[in-house]
Design an enzyme around this catalytic site. Sequence first.
Site, PDB file in Angstrom:
ATOM      1  N   SER A  19       0.846  -1.194   0.000  1.00  0.00           N
ATOM      2  CA  SER A  19       0.000   0.000   0.000  1.00  0.00           C
ATOM      3  C   SER A  19       0.876   1.237   0.000  1.00  0.00           C
ATOM      4  CB  SER A  19      -0.925   0.020   1.228  1.00  0.00           C
ATOM      5  OG  SER A  19      -0.167   0.131   2.423  1.00  0.00           O
ATOM      6  N   ILE A  21       3.163   4.465  -0.410  1.00  0.00           N
ATOM      7  CA  ILE A  21       4.357   4.777  -1.192  1.00  0.00           C
ATOM      8  C   ILE A  21       4.991   3.505  -1.742  1.00  0.00           C
ATOM      9  CG2 ILE A  21       6.692   5.724  -1.049  1.00  0.00           C
ATOM     10  CD1 ILE A  21       5.625   7.722   1.040  1.00  0.00           C
ATOM     11  N   ARG A  41       3.211  -7.325   5.964  1.00  0.00           N
ATOM     12  CA  ARG A  41       2.722  -8.286   6.958  1.00  0.00           C
ATOM     13  C   ARG A  41       1.215  -8.490   6.888  1.00  0.00           C
ATOM     14  NH1 ARG A  41       3.701  -5.257  12.799  1.00  0.00           N
ATOM     15  NH2 ARG A  41       2.177  -3.565  12.567  1.00  0.00           N
ATOM     16  N   VAL A  67       5.783 -10.767   5.401  1.00  0.00           N
ATOM     17  CA  VAL A  67       6.998 -10.575   6.190  1.00  0.00           C
ATOM     18  C   VAL A  67       6.752  -9.561   7.305  1.00  0.00           C
ATOM     19  CG1 VAL A  67       9.385  -9.708   6.142  1.00  0.00           C
ATOM     20  CG2 VAL A  67       8.530 -11.112   4.261  1.00  0.00           C
ATOM     21  N   ASN A  95      10.872   0.348   3.325  1.00  0.00           N
ATOM     22  CA  ASN A  95       9.794   1.325   3.370  1.00  0.00           C
ATOM     23  C   ASN A  95       8.737   1.026   4.428  1.00  0.00           C
ATOM     24  OD1 ASN A  95       7.968   3.447   1.981  1.00  0.00           O
ATOM     25  ND2 ASN A  95       6.732   1.573   1.854  1.00  0.00           N
ATOM     26  N   TYR A 160       7.594   7.561  17.261  1.00  0.00           N
ATOM     27  CA  TYR A 160       7.759   7.685  15.814  1.00  0.00           C
ATOM     28  C   TYR A 160       8.961   8.560  15.493  1.00  0.00           C
ATOM     29  CZ  TYR A 160       6.530   8.414  10.902  1.00  0.00           C
ATOM     30  OH  TYR A 160       6.540   8.453   9.518  1.00  0.00           O
ATOM     31  N   LYS A 164      12.331   7.381  13.382  1.00  0.00           N
ATOM     32  CA  LYS A 164      12.715   7.990  12.112  1.00  0.00           C
ATOM     33  C   LYS A 164      14.021   8.769  12.222  1.00  0.00           C
ATOM     34  CE  LYS A 164       9.415   6.451   9.451  1.00  0.00           C
ATOM     35  NZ  LYS A 164       9.699   5.561   8.308  1.00  0.00           N
ATOM     36  N   VAL A 196       1.719  12.718   2.879  1.00  0.00           N
ATOM     37  CA  VAL A 196       1.261  11.827   1.816  1.00  0.00           C
ATOM     38  C   VAL A 196       0.018  11.094   2.307  1.00  0.00           C
ATOM     39  CG1 VAL A 196       1.904   9.987   0.220  1.00  0.00           C
ATOM     40  CG2 VAL A 196       3.673  11.508   1.145  1.00  0.00           C
ATOM     41  N   THR A 198      -1.912   8.144   2.683  1.00  0.00           N
ATOM     42  CA  THR A 198      -1.747   6.691   2.638  1.00  0.00           C
ATOM     43  C   THR A 198      -2.582   6.089   3.766  1.00  0.00           C
ATOM     44  OG1 THR A 198       0.080   6.581   4.218  1.00  0.00           O
ATOM     45  CG2 THR A 198       0.653   7.074   1.916  1.00  0.00           C
TER      46      THR A 198
END
Length: 285
Positions: A19, A21, A41, A67, A95, A160, A164, A196, A198
């Site tokens: 899904s 990007i 996953r 995975v 990603n 988060y 990152k 973005v 998503t």
Amino acid sequence: MSFSDLLPDSTAVITGGASGIGLAAARRLLQRGLRVCIADRDAARLAAAEASLRQAAPRPEVMTAEVDVSRPEALLTLEEQVRARFGGTDLLMNNAGIQPGSALFGPAERWAEVIGVNLWGVIHGTQAFAPGMVARGRPGLIINTGSKQGITTPPGDPAYNVSKAGVKAFSEALAHELRQDPACRITAHLLIPGFVFTPLTAQGRAVKPDAAWTPEQTVDFMLPRLEAGDFYILCPDNDVPRELDEMRILWAAGDVVENRPALSRWHPDHAAAFQAFVQQGRGRS
């Protein structure tokens, strides 16, 4: 190394590829003639993604794998499976990411989950795939998906941000490590998306906000920057232009240099100075 240096029979592996990007990248790479393995996953989402990818190119070569990137053995198995199917990997896109929300003194399990996927997933993926990619002697790319939140670290989601920020530091170390070997033909790159739309960012919304880019816009921005050989691929969106991102990043670095309070951009004693700093930057552009 740039995208056009990849050989015609190259293979791309994309985690979090079912899904957002990741799926948009898979579609574009298939259209450019690469063989693609998407790992995720979520089995149901993988099946739907595979069906959509098989419409992306005349004769697509697509592989899927369920995975959990937080498990190192899962990435080692995936590398073996891709090698058996396609002969090896030429482009790795680490990603996979999650953002369930976090609090500084929240449950340790939530922190472990976020860091396990977002940071350890990148480390596990690189350690599983990079040695074989280098040993093949072919040109290749490793693309790690970071975040602006890993650079400016705004309040509100510390797990988060930590994950990152770790991806940024790891990717920088990886780029340096790879270039120490004159025979190595693999380069590292850090994708830094803007807002973005998503499944990760939808938060229950069915319609894309005007401020957000689509995953396809993000990938279409990324590919020319890979062609140019950029390491930092800093993406704008419909709300934040690059100039504003630059000012925010410079201000965050200035907290250290100027010995301001941590996260001074959100500190009441420095908020006005930050706004003036941004305006000065815009005035120079």
